[in-house]
Design an enzyme around this catalytic site. Structure first.
Site, PDB file in Angstrom:
ATOM      1  N   GLY A 148     -50.405 -60.914 -38.956  1.00 27.15           N
ATOM      2  CA  GLY A 148     -49.473 -61.556 -37.967  1.00 27.15           C
ATOM      3  C   GLY A 148     -48.533 -62.591 -38.225  1.00 27.15           C
ATOM      4  N   GLY A 149     -48.754 -62.894 -39.883  1.00 27.64           N
ATOM      5  CA  GLY A 149     -47.954 -63.859 -40.470  1.00 27.64           C
ATOM      6  C   GLY A 149     -46.533 -63.448 -41.157  1.00 27.64           C
ATOM      7  N   VAL A 150     -45.697 -64.195 -41.417  1.00 25.71           N
ATOM      8  CA  VAL A 150     -44.612 -63.719 -41.992  1.00 25.71           C
ATOM      9  C   VAL A 150     -44.445 -62.772 -43.130  1.00 25.71           C
ATOM     10  CG1 VAL A 150     -44.082 -65.635 -43.531  1.00 25.71           C
ATOM     11  CG2 VAL A 150     -42.041 -64.426 -42.623  1.00 25.71           C
ATOM     12  N   ASP A 151     -45.617 -63.165 -44.095  1.00 29.49           N
ATOM     13  CA  ASP A 151     -45.540 -62.298 -45.202  1.00 29.49           C
ATOM     14  C   ASP A 151     -45.941 -60.797 -45.041  1.00 29.49           C
ATOM     15  OD1 ASP A 151     -45.129 -64.642 -46.888  1.00 29.49           O
ATOM     16  OD2 ASP A 151     -47.423 -65.152 -46.704  1.00 29.49           O
ATOM     17  N   CYS A 183     -63.720 -62.165 -48.272  1.00 30.11           N
ATOM     18  CA  CYS A 183     -63.270 -61.489 -47.198  1.00 30.11           C
ATOM     19  C   CYS A 183     -62.444 -60.340 -47.630  1.00 30.11           C
ATOM     20  CB  CYS A 183     -62.167 -62.527 -46.257  1.00 30.11           C
ATOM     21  SG  CYS A 183     -61.234 -61.746 -44.724  1.00 30.11           S
ATOM     22  N   MET A 191     -51.804 -56.158 -41.569  1.00 24.82           N
ATOM     23  CA  MET A 191     -50.874 -57.351 -41.062  1.00 24.82           C
ATOM     24  C   MET A 191     -51.590 -58.206 -40.433  1.00 24.82           C
ATOM     25  SD  MET A 191     -48.129 -54.682 -39.003  1.00 24.82           S
ATOM     26  CE  MET A 191     -46.859 -55.971 -38.608  1.00 24.82           C
ATOM     27  N   CYS A 225     -59.822 -69.168 -42.072  1.00 23.69           N
ATOM     28  CA  CYS A 225     -59.510 -68.795 -40.635  1.00 23.69           C
ATOM     29  C   CYS A 225     -60.428 -69.065 -39.482  1.00 23.69           C
ATOM     30  CB  CYS A 225     -59.326 -67.283 -40.526  1.00 23.69           C
ATOM     31  SG  CYS A 225     -60.617 -66.371 -41.023  1.00 23.69           S
ATOM     32  N   LEU A 266     -56.940 -56.916 -38.213  1.00 21.53           N
ATOM     33  CA  LEU A 266     -58.236 -57.042 -38.010  1.00 21.53           C
ATOM     34  C   LEU A 266     -58.322 -57.868 -37.018  1.00 21.53           C
ATOM     35  CD1 LEU A 266     -59.461 -56.558 -41.710  1.00 21.53           C
ATOM     36  CD2 LEU A 266     -59.129 -54.503 -39.935  1.00 21.53           C
TER      37      LEU A 266
END
EC number: 2.8.1.13
Length: 379
Positions: free
Chosen positions: A29-32, A120, A27, A217, A52
């Site tokens: 933290g975004g909508v997806d 990443c 997760m 990011c 993370l």
């Protein structure tokens, strides 16, 4: 005596009830990824959410609203609370710095054009986090990436997302077969991002209208140069801007401020339009030339990750489609293996701006399957 009826596979591909199937959801933290977690929880799966922490939220590198920043951890936790499943935050700062940020900076200093999001996925999310998922006895790991996984005749296959505008296959080419066997991508079949947001509203998620993250990011406002100069203060050393014919046209303020294909901001007016065609880190030269000099038809690749049904070097050449930048459509090409993980790529039609450090991703020339890819380097 009646034979036992085979149990039907659940949506994650396991012959057991969802309640007996543990899924770790990565997760951001975004909508997806939030929708993925909510959807699986609503289907009755044993969901565990993990976010993370990839860098110091208070440091200058952090960017509000970027993937895995402080607000995003908070949002992921809220979704887990709303949907009632456990959520953990793992400190991967050191792993991320060693595996992604340092290589990003060093590659740029060497005159390459790195793609840190691929590293990443390859070295952090799909390696270290995947191992954590196994340690937590998860049957599989699910992400919010827009890509599809299908079971083929021989093994699990990677395919482009149904929504071509959201397809993330370029950034996932280095997913290994072992990783693909364990991973799931529940959003890959959706036709648009609007469908994802509708699902978020259906589940009442607090991130339903949250904007998408656009930048890398750890790169504030898309300024690669600012980040690299902070990490490697020596990177801003000046040098010469040199024409392909050998003439010196001016001085630059550090090769980190230039990329192959760049035209604007060179500060060397007075001649025909010139473009950056090469970066020579050893001599600190920014080499420029006419647009025609950007055209490339043949280049070497290494670190090939092959997802085909036979060994990569089992044949002398393969006709595939390749993508050399995430924003470009795949183009016809011939791949000639030179070893198990190296090859020469010949484009049927020349491409402009092919640069060391970029990925070359292989696609089925007539379909949606991804056969892996490799990294372009200066041969």
């Amino acid at each position: 005596m009646a034979l036992d009826t085979p149990q039907k596979l659940n949506s994650m591909g396991f012959a057991k009830d969802p309640a007996d199937t543990r899924v770790l959801v990565a997760m951001s933290g975004g909508v997806d990824s939030s929708v993925v977690a909510a959807q699986l929880k609503s289907e009755g799966y044993d969901v565990v959410g993990v976010t993370l922490q990839l860098y110091d939220h208070g440091a200058a590198l952090a960017k509000k609203g970027a993937c895995c920043a402080g607000r995003d951890i908070h949002d992921a936790r809220r979704v887990a609370e709303e949907m009632d499943f456990p959520h953990y935050v793992l400190d991967y700062e050191n792993k991320f710095k060693d595996a992604v940020i340092d290589e990003f900076a060093d590659s740029y200093l060497a005159g390459a054009t790195p793609v840190p999001c691929i590293r990443c996925n390859e070295r952090v999310k799909f390696r270290d986090l995947l191992e954590t998922a196994k340690d937590l006895d998860a049957d599989c790991m699910a992400t919010g990436h827009y890509i599809q996984r299908f079971m083929g005749d021989q093994k699990a296959e990677l395919h482009k997302a149904a929504d071509g505008d959201r397809d993330q296959s370029y950034f996932l080419f280095s997913t290994t077969q072992d990783q693909l066997d364990y991973l799931r991508f529940p959003l890959g079949h959706l036709k648009s991002k609007a469908e994802t947001r509708e699902l978020a509203k259906k589940f009442g998620l607090p991130v339903a209208d949250k904007p998408d993250s656009q930048d890398i990011c750890f790169v504030p406002n898309g300024s690669y140069a600012a980040v690299i100069e902070k990490l490697r203060p020596e990177a801003a050393s000046p040098g010469e801007i040199v024409h392909l014919d050998g003439s010196v046209l001016g001085e630059h303020k550090g090769i980190i401020n230039y990329t192959v294909g760049q035209r604007r901001g060179l500060g060397i007016g007075g001649r025909e339009p010139l473009y950056v065609v090469k970066l020579d880190a050893d001599k600190r030269h920014v080499i420029v030339g006419p647009k025609s000099a950007l055209a490339t038809t043949t280049f070497p690749i290494r670190e090939v990750n092959w997802l085909g049904d036979e060994p990569f070097d089992a044949v002398s050449e393969r006709t595939v489609a390749v993508r050399v930048r995430s924003t470009r459509a795949p183009r016809d090409a011939i791949i000639r293996p030179t070893g198990p993980t190296t090859a020469t790529v010949e484009l049927i039609a020349a491409e402009e701006g092919v640069a060391p450090g970029q990925a070359c991703v292989f696609y089925d020339a007539d379909g949606t399957r991804i056969f892996g890819g490799g990294w372009i380097y200066r041969g």
